[in-house]
Design a protein around this motif. Structure first.
Motif: not given
Length: 124
Positions: A88-91, A95-97, A114-116
């Motif tokens: 997971d990311t938080d930018h 937030r995204a898986h 890559h997929q988000g």
């Protein structure tokens, strides 16, 4: 304790480099991490190829940008030269898986796909 896997560790290291704002701003550094056949389904819904993502990152990553925060990064080696990472990311609150496929080539581990997928905190 999980068994140490050098292939997964190399893919994780490369993924984290790719998320570094200083790397993202450099077409040369990003290009060195992307497979020639790279493509991505972005969190925006857009389909990206190698050239378009290199160009976009160079102009949208501001000097001094805050790094992308990662969590729950896991990897599995699917084949001798293929690693799948999920995290997971938080930018800046978005937030995204994330899911990445890294392929080992003569140049090292390169991001092939890559997929988000954006999600809210409530959806976790």
């Amino acid at each position: 304790m999980p068994e140490r896997n050098p292939a997964v560790e190399a893919a994780v290291e490369a993924e984290l480099r790719l998320l570094d704002p200083e790397v993202r701003r450099s077409p040369e550094l990003v290009g060195a991490l992307l497979h020639p056949e790279f493509h991505e389904f972005g969190a925006s819904g857009r389909h990206w190829d190698r050239a378009s993502i290199i160009a976009a990152l160079a102009v949208t990553t501001a000097p001094g940008a805050r790094p992308v925060v990662t969590s729950q990064m896991k990897g599995v080696q699917l084949a001798p030269d293929l690693v799948h990472l999920t995290f997971d990311t938080d930018h800046n609150g978005r937030r995204a898986h994330r899911s990445s496929l890294w392929r080992r080539t003569g140049e090292g581990w390169l991001l092939y796909f890559h997929q988000g997928t954006v999600f809210s905190a409530a959806e976790g």
